[in-house]
Design a protein around this motif. Sequence first.
Motif, PDB file in Angstrom:
ATOM      1  N   UNK A 121      83.135  36.653  10.513  1.00 35.21           N
ATOM      2  CA  UNK A 121      83.661  37.053  11.826  1.00 35.21           C
ATOM      3  C   UNK A 121      84.129  35.814  12.561  1.00 35.21           C
ATOM      4  N   UNK A 122      85.361  35.446  12.306  1.00 31.40           N
ATOM      5  CA  UNK A 122      85.987  34.313  12.974  1.00 31.40           C
ATOM      6  C   UNK A 122      87.062  34.856  13.907  1.00 31.40           C
ATOM      7  N   UNK A 123      87.117  34.327  15.133  1.00 32.82           N
ATOM      8  CA  UNK A 123      88.083  34.784  16.121  1.00 32.82           C
ATOM      9  C   UNK A 123      88.774  33.594  16.764  1.00 32.82           C
ATOM     10  N   UNK A 124      89.967  33.832  17.258  1.00 31.52           N
ATOM     11  CA  UNK A 124      90.620  32.873  18.136  1.00 31.52           C
ATOM     12  C   UNK A 124      90.942  33.592  19.450  1.00 31.52           C
ATOM     13  N   UNK A 125      91.046  32.805  20.504  1.00 30.07           N
ATOM     14  CA  UNK A 125      91.415  33.354  21.806  1.00 30.07           C
ATOM     15  C   UNK A 125      92.198  32.289  22.551  1.00 30.07           C
ATOM     16  N   UNK A 126      92.921  32.665  23.607  1.00 31.99           N
ATOM     17  CA  UNK A 126      93.607  31.647  24.411  1.00 31.99           C
ATOM     18  C   UNK A 126      92.618  30.584  24.880  1.00 31.99           C
ATOM     19  N   UNK A 127      93.095  29.363  25.040  1.00 31.98           N
ATOM     20  CA  UNK A 127      92.223  28.259  25.451  1.00 31.98           C
ATOM     21  C   UNK A 127      91.463  28.614  26.720  1.00 31.98           C
ATOM     22  N   UNK A 128      90.205  28.266  26.717  1.00 36.16           N
ATOM     23  CA  UNK A 128      89.322  28.585  27.839  1.00 36.16           C
ATOM     24  C   UNK A 128      89.768  27.830  29.082  1.00 36.16           C
ATOM     25  N   UNK A 129      89.782  28.532  30.201  1.00 37.52           N
ATOM     26  CA  UNK A 129      90.095  27.906  31.481  1.00 37.52           C
ATOM     27  C   UNK A 129      88.849  27.188  31.981  1.00 37.52           C
ATOM     28  N   UNK A 130      88.934  25.881  32.159  1.00 41.15           N
ATOM     29  CA  UNK A 130      87.756  25.114  32.573  1.00 41.15           C
ATOM     30  C   UNK A 130      87.220  25.565  33.923  1.00 41.15           C
ATOM     31  N   UNK A 131      88.067  26.212  34.743  1.00 39.69           N
ATOM     32  CA  UNK A 131      87.598  26.715  36.028  1.00 39.69           C
ATOM     33  C   UNK A 131      86.530  27.793  35.854  1.00 39.69           C
ATOM     34  N   UNK A 132      86.557  28.478  34.705  1.00 35.95           N
ATOM     35  CA  UNK A 132      85.575  29.530  34.454  1.00 35.95           C
ATOM     36  C   UNK A 132      84.200  28.976  34.115  1.00 35.95           C
ATOM     37  N   UNK A 133      84.076  27.657  33.990  1.00 40.65           N
ATOM     38  CA  UNK A 133      82.769  27.034  33.806  1.00 40.65           C
ATOM     39  C   UNK A 133      82.120  26.681  35.140  1.00 40.65           C
ATOM     40  N   UNK A 134      82.861  26.859  36.232  1.00 36.44           N
ATOM     41  CA  UNK A 134      82.324  26.573  37.558  1.00 36.44           C
ATOM     42  C   UNK A 134      81.613  27.812  38.113  1.00 36.44           C
ATOM     43  N   UNK A 135      80.548  27.557  38.879  1.00 35.98           N
ATOM     44  CA  UNK A 135      79.839  28.658  39.541  1.00 35.98           C
ATOM     45  C   UNK A 135      80.571  28.954  40.840  1.00 35.98           C
ATOM     46  N   UNK A 136      81.250  30.091  40.897  1.00 38.79           N
ATOM     47  CA  UNK A 136      82.000  30.479  42.084  1.00 38.79           C
ATOM     48  C   UNK A 136      81.610  31.904  42.467  1.00 38.79           C
ATOM     49  N   UNK A 137      82.194  32.376  43.553  1.00 43.35           N
ATOM     50  CA  UNK A 137      81.943  33.756  43.957  1.00 43.35           C
ATOM     51  C   UNK A 137      81.114  33.852  45.214  1.00 43.35           C
ATOM     52  N   UNK A 138      80.783  35.076  45.629  1.00 40.29           N
ATOM     53  CA  UNK A 138      80.065  35.299  46.894  1.00 40.29           C
ATOM     54  C   UNK A 138      78.735  34.567  46.979  1.00 40.29           C
ATOM     55  N   UNK A 139      78.046  34.423  45.861  1.00 39.89           N
ATOM     56  CA  UNK A 139      76.729  33.781  45.877  1.00 39.89           C
ATOM     57  C   UNK A 139      76.810  32.353  46.413  1.00 39.89           C
ATOM     58  N   UNK A 140      77.893  31.653  46.123  1.00 41.83           N
ATOM     59  CA  UNK A 140      78.013  30.246  46.517  1.00 41.83           C
ATOM     60  C   UNK A 140      78.326  30.074  47.993  1.00 41.83           C
ATOM     61  N   UNK A 141      78.626  31.156  48.710  1.00 43.47           N
ATOM     62  CA  UNK A 141      78.991  31.049  50.125  1.00 43.47           C
ATOM     63  C   UNK A 141      77.890  31.533  51.056  1.00 43.47           C
ATOM     64  N   UNK A 142      76.785  32.013  50.513  1.00 46.24           N
ATOM     65  CA  UNK A 142      75.712  32.548  51.339  1.00 46.24           C
ATOM     66  C   UNK A 142      74.696  31.454  51.673  1.00 46.24           C
ATOM     67  N   UNK A 143      74.151  31.514  52.891  1.00 49.96           N
ATOM     68  CA  UNK A 143      73.233  30.483  53.342  1.00 49.96           C
ATOM     69  C   UNK A 143      71.923  30.452  52.580  1.00 49.96           C
ATOM     70  N   UNK A 144      71.326  31.623  52.342  1.00 50.72           N
ATOM     71  CA  UNK A 144      70.024  31.671  51.683  1.00 50.72           C
ATOM     72  C   UNK A 144      70.071  31.155  50.252  1.00 50.72           C
ATOM     73  N   UNK A 145      71.218  31.287  49.598  1.00 50.09           N
ATOM     74  CA  UNK A 145      71.264  30.986  48.167  1.00 50.09           C
ATOM     75  C   UNK A 145      71.316  29.501  47.853  1.00 50.09           C
ATOM     76  N   UNK A 146      71.574  28.650  48.853  1.00 45.82           N
ATOM     77  CA  UNK A 146      71.650  27.218  48.548  1.00 45.82           C
ATOM     78  C   UNK A 146      70.318  26.692  48.046  1.00 45.82           C
ATOM     79  N   UNK A 147      69.237  26.943  48.789  1.00 43.02           N
ATOM     80  CA  UNK A 147      67.947  26.439  48.325  1.00 43.02           C
ATOM     81  C   UNK A 147      67.463  27.210  47.106  1.00 43.02           C
ATOM     82  N   UNK A 148      67.862  28.465  46.973  1.00 43.52           N
ATOM     83  CA  UNK A 148      67.478  29.232  45.793  1.00 43.52           C
ATOM     84  C   UNK A 148      68.113  28.665  44.530  1.00 43.52           C
ATOM     85  N   UNK A 149      69.227  27.926  44.687  1.00 44.12           N
ATOM     86  CA  UNK A 149      69.875  27.299  43.548  1.00 44.12           C
ATOM     87  C   UNK A 149      69.468  25.855  43.328  1.00 44.12           C
ATOM     88  N   UNK A 150      68.717  25.263  44.272  1.00 42.37           N
ATOM     89  CA  UNK A 150      68.292  23.870  44.146  1.00 42.37           C
ATOM     90  C   UNK A 150      66.805  23.719  43.854  1.00 42.37           C
TER      91      UNK A 150
END
Length: 636
Positions: free
Chosen positions: A244-273
């Motif tokens: 089972x070998x596959x190829x796909x379009x090259x991975x976008x390095x931006x998808x390795x970053x943690x983004x989204x609503x969780x990163x903008x909430x106040x409570x989640x900063x210490x929960x991630x540190x």
Amino acid sequence: MPMVFSRNNNKLAAGIESPEGLIELCGFDVYMHQDLIQADEKKPLGILREMHGDPGSKGSLRIASNWLASCVNNHANCSPTVPGGQILPKRVLNVGDETTDPFLVEPAADSRSGRWVALSYCWGGEPSMKLTKDNIGRLKQGIPLDRFDATIRDAILVTRALGLTYLWIDALCISQDRDSQDWIEQSSKMNIIYGDSTLTIVAANSSSVIQGFLKERKLQYIPLGWLPHKVRPEEPLYSLAPQRIHISPSWNSQDDQITGPWTTRGWTMQEGLLPNRLLFYTSTQIIWKCCTVIEYERGVKQEPSKEVVHGFIDAGGTEIWNFDTFSKFKALPLYLQLIPETSLSEKYRLWYALVEDYTPRRFKYIQDRLVAISGIAKIFGDLIRNDEYVAGLWKQDIVRGLSWHVRGAKLIPSKTLQGFSVPIDRFPSWTWASVGYDVVVNDHARQDGLRSFSVIEDVQVNLVDRANPFGAVRSGNITITGPIFRLSRLYNKQWQCKETPMSALERYVSNIVEEESIGEVEERFSSSNGQFAALQMLQHFPSIDRRLDLLILEGTDGTSNGITIYRRVGVLSLQYIHQRFIASPELVKVREVSKRSLRSRLGSDSHRRSKKLRQSKEVFEELVSEPWPRQTIIII
């Protein structure tokens, strides 16, 4: 024109030959089924791991379970400090199994040693099931899995797959009754609840508790047939069937970053540190982060090499500022051992960086702002030792700490939160918590050798919970003595008219107020009946530029024991390029370089900013010719 494929580790590049050379058209990543990769772990194949479309599948959950097992068995610096398990929180959810419904547990004080998973997520509204005094009995009896909100249900399934029994979720483990003291008590223990967790699950791809995070993902795999063969007899033969070998379009390095609503909430900063181990569920993959490695579901792994660690130590710890926030926070104990004890700027530099990251984050209830960073503050305080925390600032460094300002507006900060005015009575005016969701910075965070014109006489904070000095405050005041100049108003619209009698300071302040105000200048700044003052705070002496920060204050019509009470407005920064320093060809050259650098920074606004520099110089000269009297005031 023939197609050409070239391989580099786990990537393929597709191109065409031309008379001018190879023209690259696109790139592909190569993936292999995870069972084949795991068949010979000691011999990396250089090929990525095939991901599952369903992050809740057995294969995907097995990856997360392997990460946890590897960390527990091999990463000594990620393990809890107490052997045999930590003290369980006051309440935890027993996740049950396929035959037993999850149920709430209140461990006895003498039998609370164990391991647990914590959940970090966005409420996005009110969860349909919350702990109250009315339903605690029912929760202890057990709740069918399908009754839970999707995010909580997904966290239960992941916890089961990891082989752990207990899960801590704020909505179900802290009483949500309005009159309950449980929230005040438990919110002060976030450094323990998250910091001592065996693992914290982060629902990074979900903006609401009802959405869940085990969501089907769209994968763009194209299968390729491959029949392996033995080149040498000692090599393993994975299978005689096409793999089972596959190829796909090259991975976008931006998808390795943690983004989204969780990163903008106040409570989640210490929960991630605070935790030592984090399992992120993003929209594209799952990501493991601990104090040792970062691993991605698709098979990429990052870890600090021995050279980087030694470089950090050999460089006196300066490598820490190249790390991400999580790594900086975890490296702080080592960093504090390497810096001179006399360097206040290095001692508190990370705190100001954390505040800068934290202030734009949003809250449902803005009054939680200090509580939601209290776990980080407690750990930071334990590390720096012998200092008192006061509503987001540190007493030993409070003169520097008071020089904070919002990015882009030092004197007139924004005071709006989603269209509503900030309730200024929630926080003392002198703490950064009192402004809106603007980024708060401190220009002196990296500077030592500052001269302080003002002396802190006393700092008082009225805490909501006296047992938690790092939590919410009802009020606070600072008694300070320094050179002060009183102003009847901050803004005079005639400031540009040379015939209008004004001091250089009043003219300069009016210029800044007009420049930083959005729309019309607030009436309270322009009324001639105002009670404003400027207090000299910090002075910095580099080789050419001389800088001075003034704290701008507004009177409250109140006094205490004859001492005038003010509120903080903002910071006024003065800059003066000393002509008397120019005494040699070398210094002349330095000054010309400084002027060229200044012109490049000013750009199209050079005339306006040059005018401000001239005004700033005039204020400096005025201060030298007419020293301000020293007085004691109170800032609330």
